[in-house]
Motif scaffolding. Structure first.
Motif, PDB file in Angstrom:
ATOM      1  N   CYS A   1       2.574 -12.284 -15.125  1.00 39.89           N
ATOM      2  CA  CYS A   1       3.882 -12.900 -15.370  1.00 39.89           C
ATOM      3  C   CYS A   1       4.403 -13.604 -14.118  1.00 39.89           C
ATOM      4  O   CYS A   1       4.979 -14.695 -14.198  1.00 39.89           O
ATOM      5  N   GLN A   2       4.194 -12.990 -12.971  1.00 39.16           N
ATOM      6  CA  GLN A   2       4.620 -13.608 -11.718  1.00 39.16           C
ATOM      7  C   GLN A   2       3.842 -14.884 -11.435  1.00 39.16           C
ATOM      8  O   GLN A   2       4.420 -15.907 -11.043  1.00 39.16           O
ATOM      9  N   LYS A   3       2.545 -14.831 -11.667  1.00 37.06           N
ATOM     10  CA  LYS A   3       1.690 -15.981 -11.391  1.00 37.06           C
ATOM     11  C   LYS A   3       1.992 -17.156 -12.318  1.00 37.06           C
ATOM     12  O   LYS A   3       2.046 -18.321 -11.876  1.00 37.06           O
TER      13      LYS A   3
ATOM     14  N   TYR B   1       6.087 -16.326 -16.268  1.00 33.86           N
ATOM     15  CA  TYR B   1       6.570 -15.825 -17.544  1.00 33.86           C
ATOM     16  C   TYR B   1       7.765 -14.909 -17.287  1.00 33.86           C
ATOM     17  O   TYR B   1       7.891 -14.309 -16.207  1.00 33.86           O
ATOM     18  N   VAL B   2       8.612 -14.778 -18.282  1.00 34.20           N
ATOM     19  CA  VAL B   2       9.794 -13.921 -18.150  1.00 34.20           C
ATOM     20  C   VAL B   2       9.536 -12.597 -18.865  1.00 34.20           C
ATOM     21  O   VAL B   2       9.329 -12.572 -20.083  1.00 34.20           O
ATOM     22  N   MET B   3       9.529 -11.513 -18.102  1.00 34.10           N
ATOM     23  CA  MET B   3       9.330 -10.194 -18.693  1.00 34.10           C
ATOM     24  C   MET B   3      10.646  -9.429 -18.672  1.00 34.10           C
ATOM     25  O   MET B   3      11.216  -9.170 -17.611  1.00 34.10           O
ATOM     26  N   GLU B   4      11.118  -9.098 -19.858  1.00 36.27           N
ATOM     27  CA  GLU B   4      12.365  -8.358 -19.970  1.00 36.27           C
ATOM     28  C   GLU B   4      12.153  -6.906 -19.530  1.00 36.27           C
ATOM     29  O   GLU B   4      11.020  -6.396 -19.518  1.00 36.27           O
ATOM     30  N   LYS B   5      13.254  -6.252 -19.189  1.00 35.43           N
ATOM     31  CA  LYS B   5      13.176  -4.846 -18.825  1.00 35.43           C
ATOM     32  C   LYS B   5      12.737  -4.024 -20.040  1.00 35.43           C
ATOM     33  O   LYS B   5      13.223  -4.226 -21.148  1.00 35.43           O
ATOM     34  N   ALA B   6      11.766  -3.146 -19.823  1.00 35.79           N
ATOM     35  CA  ALA B   6      11.215  -2.358 -20.935  1.00 35.79           C
ATOM     36  C   ALA B   6      12.291  -1.492 -21.574  1.00 35.79           C
ATOM     37  O   ALA B   6      13.134  -0.908 -20.899  1.00 35.79           O
ATOM     38  N   SER B   7      12.252  -1.425 -22.906  1.00 39.37           N
ATOM     39  CA  SER B   7      13.167  -0.573 -23.665  1.00 39.37           C
ATOM     40  C   SER B   7      12.490   0.766 -23.916  1.00 39.37           C
ATOM     41  O   SER B   7      11.388   0.816 -24.480  1.00 39.37           O
TER      42      SER B   7
ATOM     43  N   GLU C   1       8.688  -6.871 -23.819  1.00 38.26           N
ATOM     44  CA  GLU C   1       8.875  -8.232 -24.321  1.00 38.26           C
ATOM     45  C   GLU C   1       8.652  -9.236 -23.205  1.00 38.26           C
ATOM     46  O   GLU C   1       9.195  -9.099 -22.115  1.00 38.26           O
ATOM     47  N   VAL C   2       7.825 -10.237 -23.484  1.00 33.87           N
ATOM     48  CA  VAL C   2       7.509 -11.287 -22.504  1.00 33.87           C
ATOM     49  C   VAL C   2       7.681 -12.647 -23.160  1.00 33.87           C
ATOM     50  O   VAL C   2       7.188 -12.879 -24.265  1.00 33.87           O
TER      51      VAL C   2
END
Length: 220
Positions: A157-159, A162-168, A181-182
């Motif tokens: 995701c960093q590379k 991508y936007v990775m939401e905080k895990a639920s 969720e990404v």
């Protein structure tokens, strides 16, 4: 060697074995790969020192057949995991290739054995490694190591920005549920997994997201 465990409960031996195996495998990797970066050494250790690695080693040696318990649910879980293990490559006992989780008690067998051997040998760490290492073979190597799915997903995701939401995260009656969720360039990938612990649920959800992202990248 005859292992004497009188007067010591298995949970104490497990505690001791966990610590000594972490130390011994760290030293083994440090000595075997001189000049290797701390980051790669950490990856190698993470793939070698974990419950799934130990559990698969225990099943491979059929040590699960000697567990004494009165839990029907545990029996069902062990049988299911043994069946799953037989579907995996017989040449591996490490890494994160399993898409399920092994009962913690299976990994505890290896740790308890290591603790018992340490006590029985008079704190001889060399004896512990000599006795336990055959159970852990083949050990992870630089050419076979795989990143933990959670770390691999984070780095991807960093590379790729991508936007990775905080895990639920939620827990109910001893079962953990985690949703990851990404958002990848306008496309949202979402996966939910449940497991007996949060780490396993997060690993499995991350694996599914990774597979979806890699398929997308291959098709692009």
């Amino acid at each position: 060697m005859t292992v004497r465990v009188c007067g010591l409960c298995t949970s104490r031996l497990e505690f001791l074995g966990d610590a000594v195996l972490d130390y011994l495998i760290t030293i083994h990797l440090y000595d075997k790969y001189p000049g290797m970066s701390p980051g790669l050494l950490t990856d190698l250790r993470s793939a070698s020192v974990n419950n799934d690695c130990y559990a698969q080693s225990a099943v491979k040696a059929e040590l699960h057949k000697h567990i004494l318990h009165a839990s029907h649910e545990l029996h069902k879980h062990i049988v299911a995991m043994v069946d799953h293990f037989e579907q995996l490559s017989s040449g591996t006992t490490f890494g994160w290739e399993s898409e399920t989780t092994f009962p913690k008690v299976l990994g505890d067998i290896i740790e308890s054995l290591a603790g018992a051997i340490l006590v029985d040998s008079g704190d001889n760490k060399g004896t512990v490694l000599q006795s336990i290492r055959p159970l852990l073979e083949p050990m992870v190597a630089p050419e076979t190591v795989r990143l933990h799915p959670v770390r691999e997903l984070t780095e991807l995701c960093q590379k790729e920005h991508y936007v990775m939401e905080k895990a639920s995260v939620s827990c109910d009656k001893g079962v953990a549920s985690i949703t990851i969720e990404v958002e990848a360039k306008g496309v949202t990938y979402k996966q939910t997994h449940t497991a007996s612990d949060k780490k396993t649920a997060k690993r499995l959800a991350s694996m599914d997201i990774l597979n979806s992202l890699k398929e997308r990248m291959d098709d692009a």
